[in-house]
Enzyme design. Sequence first.
Site, PDB file in Angstrom:
ATOM      1  N   LEU A 103       7.800   9.728  44.878  1.00  0.00           N
ATOM      2  CA  LEU A 103       8.029   9.477  43.455  1.00  0.00           C
ATOM      3  C   LEU A 103       6.839  10.061  42.711  1.00  0.00           C
ATOM      4  O   LEU A 103       5.697   9.943  43.165  1.00  0.00           O
ATOM      5  CB  LEU A 103       8.148   7.976  43.167  1.00  0.00           C
ATOM      6  N   ASP A 104       7.093  10.668  41.570  1.00  0.00           N
ATOM      7  CA  ASP A 104       6.012  11.229  40.776  1.00  0.00           C
ATOM      8  C   ASP A 104       5.014  10.146  40.386  1.00  0.00           C
ATOM      9  O   ASP A 104       5.339   8.957  40.373  1.00  0.00           O
ATOM     10  CB  ASP A 104       6.558  11.871  39.500  1.00  0.00           C
ATOM     11  N   ARG A 105       3.819  10.566  40.032  1.00  0.00           N
ATOM     12  CA  ARG A 105       2.756   9.618  39.673  1.00  0.00           C
ATOM     13  C   ARG A 105       3.222   8.627  38.604  1.00  0.00           C
ATOM     14  O   ARG A 105       2.946   7.433  38.683  1.00  0.00           O
ATOM     15  CB  ARG A 105       1.527  10.373  39.168  1.00  0.00           C
ATOM     16  N   HIS A 210      10.195  17.016  40.437  1.00  0.00           N
ATOM     17  CA  HIS A 210      10.484  16.662  39.047  1.00  0.00           C
ATOM     18  C   HIS A 210      11.953  16.897  38.692  1.00  0.00           C
ATOM     19  O   HIS A 210      12.276  17.256  37.547  1.00  0.00           O
ATOM     20  CB  HIS A 210       9.595  17.459  38.090  1.00  0.00           C
TER      21      HIS A 210
END
Length: 255
Positions: A103-105, A210
């Site tokens: 998962l992205d930051r 993303h």
Amino acid sequence: MIIRIDKYLADLGFGTRSEVRSLVKSGSVSINEEITKDVGLRIDPENVQVKVKGKAVSYSEYEYYMLYKPAGVITASSDKREKTVVDLIESRKRRDLFPVGRLDRDTEGLLLITNDGELAHKLLAPGKHVDKKYMAVISGELPEDVVGQFEKGLDIGDEKPTKPARLRVYKTKEEYIESFSETMVDEYLLEHYEGADHICEIIITEGRYHEIKRMFEVVGCKVEYLKRYSMGKLELDMSLRPGEYKEISRAECGI
């Protein structure tokens, strides 16, 4: 399962193989109350009691944790400068845990932490087409045919268009609330809604970089907040708060 004592201790995080061998040779390890200095000793973890410096330790071949990943934490097993999602699992027994997928930051929500590589492959392999459900808070005017565009697949600048994705749009906060039972309405999601335009549910089967953010950019919108709720049959426990986790069984992973 029979395992060497040095591997057993290394798996539990007592150090590298050479470090745990020194630990054993120092007389700090006992098996069934008998001190052993035999680094090659083979044991059955289920039928012996192991102590290190007088404290009993237990062994799990595999561990599974459901984590509510908070924003601001990186999805990695280790990092020299920043806290990772694995660092959040304070009760872990093994040192070989890793996050299943990423998962992205700034993305929150469900993340499975385990050391079961076979399970991870079944959840992540492109050919498995495992559904991953997200909710997103969106700013901007969505095209009228946006559901069809997501179903068809979008050109987000990669070699191939995205695989078909399912999209449901909630045009207002009230519409979102009315669609869920009281226990399933996500207050964290609603906190990010102020000033935005829509709440959207997205189900994808890929995990590109993303991906969801880029999909909405293509249709002229911006993702203000993104949260994952499920992977396959594994669903986020809504009682967990950001950064909290719970140990689960392999069966609960749904694979």
